[in-house]
Design an enzyme around this catalytic site. Sequence first.
Site, PDB file in Angstrom:
ATOM      1  N   GLU A 140       0.876  -1.165   0.000  1.00 24.66           N
ATOM      2  CA  GLU A 140       0.000   0.000   0.000  1.00 24.66           C
ATOM      3  C   GLU A 140       0.917   1.220   0.000  1.00 24.66           C
ATOM      4  O   GLU A 140       1.812   1.307   0.848  1.00 24.66           O
ATOM      5  CB  GLU A 140      -0.863  -0.025   1.264  1.00 24.66           C
ATOM      6  CG  GLU A 140      -1.939   1.020   1.236  1.00 24.66           C
ATOM      7  CD  GLU A 140      -2.735   1.096   2.534  1.00 24.66           C
ATOM      8  OE1 GLU A 140      -2.610   0.194   3.380  1.00 24.66           O
ATOM      9  OE2 GLU A 140      -3.478   2.083   2.677  1.00 24.66           O
ATOM     10  N   ARG A 196       5.035 -12.543  10.049  1.00 22.54           N
ATOM     11  CA  ARG A 196       5.708 -11.277   9.781  1.00 22.54           C
ATOM     12  C   ARG A 196       7.107 -11.302  10.385  1.00 22.54           C
ATOM     13  O   ARG A 196       7.356 -12.004  11.356  1.00 22.54           O
ATOM     14  CB  ARG A 196       5.005 -10.116  10.494  1.00 22.54           C
ATOM     15  CG  ARG A 196       3.614  -9.855  10.180  1.00 22.54           C
ATOM     16  CD  ARG A 196       3.094  -8.748  11.082  1.00 22.54           C
ATOM     17  NE  ARG A 196       3.538  -7.435  10.656  1.00 22.54           N
ATOM     18  CZ  ARG A 196       2.957  -6.750   9.675  1.00 22.54           C
ATOM     19  NH1 ARG A 196       1.932  -7.237   9.027  1.00 22.54           N
ATOM     20  NH2 ARG A 196       3.406  -5.558   9.343  1.00 22.54           N
ATOM     21  N   LYS A 240       4.280   0.891   9.135  1.00 22.38           N
ATOM     22  CA  LYS A 240       4.421   2.167   8.444  1.00 22.38           C
ATOM     23  C   LYS A 240       3.756   3.296   9.223  1.00 22.38           C
ATOM     24  O   LYS A 240       4.232   4.426   9.225  1.00 22.38           O
ATOM     25  CB  LYS A 240       3.809   2.060   7.048  1.00 22.38           C
ATOM     26  CG  LYS A 240       4.765   1.425   6.046  1.00 22.38           C
ATOM     27  CD  LYS A 240       4.127   1.337   4.681  1.00 22.38           C
ATOM     28  CE  LYS A 240       3.276   0.114   4.585  1.00 22.38           C
ATOM     29  NZ  LYS A 240       2.507  -0.002   3.356  1.00 22.38           N
TER      30      LYS A 240
HETATM   31  P1  ATP Z   1       2.548  -1.955   7.722  1.00 20.10           P
HETATM   32  O1  ATP Z   1       1.805  -2.409   8.921  1.00 20.10           O
HETATM   33  O2  ATP Z   1       3.983  -1.730   7.964  1.00 20.10           O
HETATM   34  O3  ATP Z   1       1.895  -0.824   7.020  1.00 20.10           O
HETATM   35  P2  ATP Z   1       1.369  -3.593   5.815  1.00 20.10           P
HETATM   36  O4  ATP Z   1       1.211  -5.061   5.885  1.00 20.10           O
HETATM   37  O5  ATP Z   1       0.179  -2.762   6.023  1.00 20.10           O
HETATM   38  O6  ATP Z   1       2.526  -3.193   6.777  1.00 20.10           O
HETATM   39  P3  ATP Z   1       1.617  -3.380   3.018  1.00 20.10           P
HETATM   40  O7  ATP Z   1       2.098  -2.227   2.240  1.00 20.10           O
HETATM   41  O8  ATP Z   1       0.192  -3.705   2.945  1.00 20.10           O
HETATM   42  O9  ATP Z   1       2.048  -3.115   4.496  1.00 20.10           O
HETATM   43  O10 ATP Z   1       2.498  -4.671   2.763  1.00 20.10           O
HETATM   44  C1  ATP Z   1       2.847  -5.180   1.522  1.00 20.10           C
HETATM   45  C2  ATP Z   1       3.229  -6.610   1.707  1.00 20.10           C
HETATM   46  O11 ATP Z   1       4.310  -6.722   2.623  1.00 20.10           O
HETATM   47  C3  ATP Z   1       2.086  -7.411   2.289  1.00 20.10           C
HETATM   48  O12 ATP Z   1       1.949  -8.609   1.575  1.00 20.10           O
HETATM   49  C4  ATP Z   1       2.482  -7.634   3.711  1.00 20.10           C
HETATM   50  O13 ATP Z   1       1.943  -8.834   4.204  1.00 20.10           O
HETATM   51  C5  ATP Z   1       4.003  -7.652   3.636  1.00 20.10           C
HETATM   52  N1  ATP Z   1       4.583  -7.236   4.896  1.00 20.10           N
HETATM   53  C6  ATP Z   1       4.381  -6.072   5.558  1.00 20.10           C
HETATM   54  N2  ATP Z   1       5.040  -6.057   6.723  1.00 20.10           N
HETATM   55  C7  ATP Z   1       5.697  -7.237   6.812  1.00 20.10           C
HETATM   56  C8  ATP Z   1       6.561  -7.824   7.797  1.00 20.10           C
HETATM   57  N3  ATP Z   1       6.878  -7.187   8.926  1.00 20.10           N
HETATM   58  N4  ATP Z   1       7.050  -9.062   7.548  1.00 20.10           N
HETATM   59  C9  ATP Z   1       6.753  -9.702   6.409  1.00 20.10           C
HETATM   60  N5  ATP Z   1       5.948  -9.209   5.444  1.00 20.10           N
HETATM   61  C10 ATP Z   1       5.421  -7.992   5.640  1.00 20.10           C
HETATM   62 MG    MG Z   2      -1.231  -1.647   5.685  1.00 25.37          MG
END
Ligand code: ATP
Ligand code: MG
Length: 556
Positions: free
Chosen positions: A38, A267, A277
């Site tokens: 995202e 994760r 983020k």
């Molecule tokens: P955040 O909470 O940091 O915003 P998110 O999951 O909302 O993380 P996205 O931009 O939606 O962030 O993530 C893109 C991809 O990266 C998704 O498939 C997500 O599952 C993966 N991802 C995000 N954070 C992690 C993590 N700490 N470990 C492994 N994969 C991750």
């Molecule tokens: Mg997110």
Amino acid sequence: MSNNTSNDKPVINFIRHQINGDLALNLHKSIQTRFPPEPNGYLHIGHAKSICLNFALAQDYNGKCNLRFDDTNPVKEDLAFIESIKSDVQWLGFNWDGEIRYSSHYFPKFYDYAIELINKELAYVCFLNAEETRTYRGTLKEAGKDSPYRNTPKAENLALLAQMKEGKFSEGECVLRAKIDMSSSFMCMRDPALYRIRFDKHHQTGNEWRIYPMYDFAHCISDAIEGVTHSLCTLEFQDNRRLYDWILENLDEFNKPNRPHQYEFSRLNLEYTVMSKRKLQQLVAHNLVSGWDDPRMPTLSGLRRRGYTAASIRDFVDKIGISKVDSMTDMAILEASIRDDLNVIAPRTMGVIDPIKIIIENYPEGKIETLQAPIHPQNEDMGKREIFFSRELYIDRADFEEIAPNKKFKRLAIDKEVRLRNAYVINATTFDTDFDGNITTVYATYDPDTLGKNPTDGRKIKGVIHFVEASKALRAEFRLYDRLFTLENPGKNDHFEQLLNPESLVTTYGIVEPSMQDAKPEQAYQFEREGYFCRDSQTENLVFNKTVSLRDTWGK
Ligand code: ATP
Ligand code: MG
């Protein structure tokens, strides 16, 4: 790829098992994965785990991996984030297949699929307000209640959705919901929202849309449109898999055995930092760090500015592996990866972080010698560099004591010899102090017969210290970093901002070899005996960021 483990066969994790099985059953002709960020912030090292997983699977199985911006929320997203994400993925060493995808490009399709669900009486427009919706949803222990709008005839729902799209209702007035099961033990199956009204401008589609699909609706359909075979995400979406499957099974175009299936892995959580983020954004917004690329941040841009290499991050991700077990990863594992990489590739140089002057009294005044020093002691192919020697040098304050405190002391003391790295053996005679008793200058003599060889009389010289010749030395700023937080898991705490480590950045001014004038930004160096550093990419002056110490001494 140049990481240490890439020559080995990949470890067979549960996802590779699944893929092997699916291929054996001929369920798919080839593998399609995607990385779906995202665009609401910069990528962090947790994302690197997902990137390496998705792109490496595609590479290893001769498949494809897309980069898709999951941009269904017009509010928090930004074009600058899109650019940073693209460059971070490439920096990590991966290239997406074909054009970049945007969920927002599928908005017209999502809308058509919503109509299909209404036509199948599987979706309805609901006017319960937020509070009512919550009450109707029930709890984990209690079933929910059907919304009074659940049985609106489909013709009416079609008209209402069209009006939502045209902006006839205000934000929050109504939503489109899936008609599933208000008594499901999975809360996400209790008639979840599929579309909501938002009047904000979207970075890709401008003001064209007044309704935006919810993540769960958009995500599975985007995967299906792109022919994703294995949709990999983190464990928090485990329950949502039911909804993911429900949506695709109820759309004619996608209800086939080779439709996407979702698999969840744990994760990455790193100790002493936060990995969301939203929280990282907070640190930036409140000026608690200098930006998304502050070298203390766990972002890819921060790690890169700190001196981490892409190979070391890929190696780290390989080491931690893929599983379904949630855990905290020790920062020492990440640091070991960068040390292993830099130990092999980093040119050696000398810098004095806390300089004191040393005067070699038996060395001729005005004379400067040019000496040759290896760029890497274990790799002759890297060649040699010029260093200088004269009557006035700098050494580190920590390398001199008036009296050696014990037998193990291998540095300089009065009447105790050491070798100056790449140069001569010296012996300290006396020193000056300032009014506060701080040592300002050390006086020494050198043994001219010890350049590149041991003393001829058989004296054993145990210690080696580093130095920089004074007249050609360059002043430099050193930024010494430590853990960003004082707690292992600061993210658990609502007041995580108050847990920042006040010593996470210490700035000092010292001295480097003249050859460092041309140090390139982000190029790693080993300042001998001091640690690995790289030149800062955001400053004109000579500023060196400490990447990592030479050994794991943290907490000791
Ligand atoms: P955040 O909470 O940091 O915003 P998110 O999951 O909302 O993380 P996205 O931009 O939606 O962030 O993530 C893109 C991809 O990266 C998704 O498939 C997500 O599952 C993966 N991802 C995000 N954070 C992690 C993590 N700490 N470990 C492994 N994969 C991750
Ligand atoms: Mg997110």
